[in-house]
Every structure is written in structure tokens, then in C-alpha cells.
Scaffold this active site. Structure first.
Site, PDB file in Angstrom:
ATOM      1  N   SER A 136      32.272  35.028  37.539  1.00 54.01           N
ATOM      2  CA  SER A 136      32.161  36.468  37.782  1.00 54.01           C
ATOM      3  C   SER A 136      30.889  36.883  38.514  1.00 54.01           C
ATOM      4  O   SER A 136      30.763  38.049  38.886  1.00 54.01           O
ATOM      5  CB  SER A 136      32.255  37.241  36.461  1.00 54.01           C
ATOM      6  OG  SER A 136      33.595  37.293  36.024  1.00 54.01           O
ATOM      7  N   LYS A 139      31.265  38.734  41.719  1.00 59.59           N
ATOM      8  CA  LYS A 139      31.461  40.184  41.733  1.00 59.59           C
ATOM      9  C   LYS A 139      30.281  40.906  42.366  1.00 59.59           C
ATOM     10  O   LYS A 139      30.398  42.066  42.767  1.00 59.59           O
ATOM     11  CB  LYS A 139      31.688  40.708  40.311  1.00 59.59           C
ATOM     12  CG  LYS A 139      33.039  40.344  39.697  1.00 59.59           C
ATOM     13  CD  LYS A 139      33.195  41.007  38.337  1.00 59.59           C
ATOM     14  CE  LYS A 139      34.605  40.834  37.777  1.00 59.59           C
ATOM     15  NZ  LYS A 139      34.777  39.597  37.025  1.00 59.59           N
ATOM     16  N   SER A 191      31.984  43.249  33.623  1.00 56.60           N
ATOM     17  CA  SER A 191      32.757  42.224  34.320  1.00 56.60           C
ATOM     18  C   SER A 191      34.263  42.391  34.186  1.00 56.60           C
ATOM     19  O   SER A 191      35.004  41.408  34.099  1.00 56.60           O
ATOM     20  CB  SER A 191      32.351  40.835  33.798  1.00 56.60           C
ATOM     21  OG  SER A 191      32.515  39.864  34.782  1.00 56.60           O
TER      22      SER A 191
END
Length: 431
Positions: A136, A139, A191
Site C-alpha cells: 500500500s 498509494k 489505506s
């Protein structure tokens, strides 16, 4: 399954980082003891001196990177002739400035890097250009693209496709009304893969969003990076490096809203309507109420001077992490790739590396972050700082040991209760 973090909105509310730590602790190899009992093998940090990840990440442990029918796996990313950032960053083991002290103990990350957020100096690293999966932390790239593209006041209607995404979810529901600002908070603070899906949809869909993220990486000379999914779920060709993750984070920190969101501890998130097509939706057919969401970066709460950052985990990527902190007017960034929760948690490893970086001489360096079109070490753009609170004060980030234990208890209890309720509800539905 691609990821062990199952999507329930309370995971973010109650501290996703603590939950993930409990869920992702891999089994230790058991060895027979002298009396026939078993003991665990001590953890050793992987040796990267031989450059095992020079061209690609480690082999996957599941099928998440198998190309879709009719598609082929992407070719390996080319390795630049000269290491970006300086010759020493082409080394694959631990890279330290001349005369630097020994590293702190218990750093399990296979690759990591410490750099100066403002000047771009790289202070210390391990396998800085080795290629690993970002989970993640990718991101950060999606956030850069979205914050520079989308109208943050626009209201987006949640869809079933948002709610059905794999992995960690903040709790978007069909028919819910969310501003892009709220979606960005859900993306960065906890997240949410459902938030990533809703954002990517506005960028033209997953493939278009990934293409924009990869164009961004190329423009920043992050040549070890290739996104395969907007959320960080593993996919064919997914790759980054400790060096590239530092580059992406530094670019994100030129955006004031990004600096604000990574430093925010808690915000309210909207609910969504009950689904009339589901007889027992929300039990009493009432609307699903809004709820608070909390930042899942434990460094923010436990490290004095923490600015904020981004966490990540998948089965293939293991623990990943990027964060920044300030001390005595200096701001440092630390990145971790393929870490584990042994012997200490990733945010604790990051804290030790930050302490190490802050203790180095002010001119210590092993390389630099790229400045497009310029070989000098200098800030390419003004870098943002987290905003103060409304009363002008800044959040107190240090916590006592007793408060930490109390927080852990508050997190663990509701998570266990929620899990039992969900299991009971599924069992009832299957009868």
C-alpha cells in the site's frame, strides 16, 4: 487470497496497524529443544550483498501475479547503466557514510533507506535500488496523481464495486456520499482499498490510474517502480525500491494536503444507506451511520517529531513503510521494504533508523535523490509542513508506556468482539 488484511471498517477505526501486526506475524520455524520442547529460530536480517533483487522482486508465494487470461507478464524493468543517485547507491548491502557508527539492532527490513527530506541527501541505506513490492505504500503515487487532478469538493456516490474490493477497506457503502477529500483521507490515513477504487474510477479506471502512476514514476526518475494496481495489491510486474519510495514520498510532500492528511490522527467518515434488497442489512434496516477513522501509522503516535507516513502489507510484499520526522530543524524520511514484525514492529524499526540518521554528522551522505535536469543537491520544489491545530498548537506525539498499553487494550478488545460478531453472523446466514 492476495492479502490477509480483511476489509472491515472497524479495522481502520480501531487501529489497522495493530491488527495487521497480529495477523501478519509469520510462523517461526520450530526447532527441538534439549528436552524435546520446541523453540523458535532467531530472526536474521536477509543478506543482500549478492544483489539478489537487482532486476526483480523475490518470487511470489501465491498466484496474485499470474497475468489475466489473454495477457502476458510484463518484461523486467531495465536497470540503468549508472545507479541513480550516485555510485554508492549501486551497492546492494548496507551502505553507510565513511566513519559512521554501527547500525542499531533489530532492523529486519530487507531493504531500507534514510534520506533528508529537504536537501535530498541520502544518509544511509541497505540495498537501496533492490526491487521489492510496495504493497500500500504505492498509494503515495496514487495520492500525488489524484491530489493534482481531482476536485476535492466533488461528491462521489459509493458503489458496490467499491465495497467489494479485496483487502483492507475503510467502509464505503453503495449509495454513500463522499467528497474526494474524504476519499483521500481514507486512502492516506487508513489505506482503504475501496477508497483507492473510487479514486481510480475517476481517473479513468484501474488501468488508466496505473498508467498515470507509472508516468509519474518515470518523470521523477524512479526507475525501479512499476505499479500494477492502484491500491498496492500485488499484480504482474509490481515493483519499487527503497530509493524510489523515498523519491515518491518527497514529491508527495510538496503537496500541502498530503502533508496534512498523513499528519491527521482522526476524522469522521460518512455512513451509507441500508440496502433494501438485503433483508437483514444492518439488522434493523436503518441507515449505516458515519464513524470516525484513525490514522494507521503508529509512528505518528509514538515518535516525537513524527510528521506522518504510509504503511503497507501483502503476503508477497510483507511489511512496507515510509515515514518522515523532524528534529532540531531537520526532516528525515525512512523507507522499509520486505520487513517483518520480528524482532520489533516496522514502525519501531523506522524509529531506530530515524534516530540513527538524526545522530549522523550534518554533512553525512552516500548519495542523493534526483533533481530532474539538475545534478546539484537542492530542493526541487517547496516542501510542505503538517499544519498546526486550530488553536495553533501541534499534536503531542509522545506517549507514555502506560498509555501505549491502554491504547493496545482498547484496540484489541473491540477487534476481537467484532470478529466474533462477524463469525456468528456468517454462521447464522449459512444455516
Amino acid at each position: 487470497m492476495k492479502i490477509r488484511e480483511h476489509g472491515v471498517r472497524a479495522a481502520c477505526l480501531l487501529g489497522a496497524a495493530a491488527t495487521a501486526a497480529a495477523l501478519t506475524l509469520g510462523p517461526a520455524q520450530a526447532q527441538p529443544g534439549p528436552t524435546g520442547s520446541t523453540t523458535t529460530t532467531p530472526f536474521t536480517t536477509p543478506n543482500t550483498d549478492g544483489c539478489p533483487q537487482k532486476t526483480r522482486p523475490p518470487a511470489p508465494i501465491d498466484s496474485s501475479e499470474v497475468p489475466a487470461p489473454g495477457e502476458s507478464a510484463p518484461a523486467e524493468l531495465p536497470v540503468p547503466d549508472k545507479p541513480i543517485g550516485g555510485d554508492r547507491l549501486g551497492e546492494c548491502g548496507v551502505v553507510l557514510p565513511v566513519g559512521a557508527p554501527s547500525l542499531p539492532a533489530d532492523i529486519s527490513a530487507t531493504a531500507w533507506m534514510v534520506s533528508d527530506l529537504d536537501t535530498g541527501r541520502v544518509l544511509a541505506a541497505k540495498d537501496p535500488h533492490g526491487r521489492y513490492r510496495p504493497a500500500s505504500t504505492i498509494k503515495v503515487a496514487l495520492a500525488i496523481v489524484a491530489l493534482r487532478t481531482l476536485d476535492l469538493d466533488k461528491v462521489v456516490i459509493g458503489t458496490q464495486a467499491d465495497a467489494d474490493v479485496d483487502g483492507t477497506r475503510v467502509g464505503i457503502g453503495p449509495g454513500g456520499r463522499y467528497t474526494n477529500r474524504q476519499l483521500m483521507q481514507a486512502l492516506i490515513m487508513c489505506s482503504g482499498n475501496d477508497a483507492a477504487h473510487a479514486i481510480a474510477t475517476q481517473l479513468g479506471g484501474d488501468k488508466a490510474a496505473v498508467a498515470k502512476m507509472n508516468d509519474l514514476a518515470k518523470s521523477l526518475r524512479a526507475m525501479d517502480t512499476r505499479a500494477a494496481t492502484p491500491s498496492g495489491l500485488d499484480g504482474p510486474g509490481m515493483s519499487t525500491s527503497a530509493y524510489d519510495l523515498s523519491v515518491l514520498f518527497r514529491e508527495a510532500m510538496s503537496i500541502p494536503l498530503f502533508a496534512e492528511f498523513i499528519h491527521t490522527e482522526q476524522v469522521d467518515f460518512p455512513g451509507y444507506p441500508a440496502d433494501p434488497k438485503i433483508p437483514d442489512d444492518n439488522f434493523d434496516k436503518a441507515d449505516h451511520p458515519g464513524f470516525p477513522i484513525g490514522n494507521d501509522n503508529q509512528l505518528l503516535y509514538n515518535y516525537p517529531g513524527a510528521i506522518g507516513g504510509k504503511t503497507g502489507f501483502t503476503d508477497d510484499a510483507r511489511q512496507t513503510f515510509v515515514a518522515a520526522a523532524e528534529r532540531d530543524g531537520h526532516r528525515l524520511v525512512v523507507t522499509l521494504l520486505q520487513a517483518d514484525v520480528r524482532p520489533i514492529r516496522p514502525w519501531e524499526q523506522a524509529a531506530r533508523l530515524l534516530d540513527y540518521g538524526f545522530a549522523l554528522d550534518s554533512d553525512a551522505r552516500i548519495g542523493k535523490l534526483p533533481e530532474v535536469g539538475d545534478d546539484l543537491i537542492q530542493p526541487s520544489v517547496p516542501l510542505a509542513s503538517p499544519p498546526p491545530r486550530a488553536d495553533g498548537s501541534r499534536p503531542e506525539v509522545s506517549r507514555s508506556a502506560h498509555e501505549g498499553a491502554r491504547t493496545a487494550a482498547l484496540i484489541a478488545g473491540p477487534v476481537v468482539m467484532l470478529a466474533l460478531l462477524l463469525l456468528a453472523r456468517r454462521a447464522w446466514r449459512s444455516r
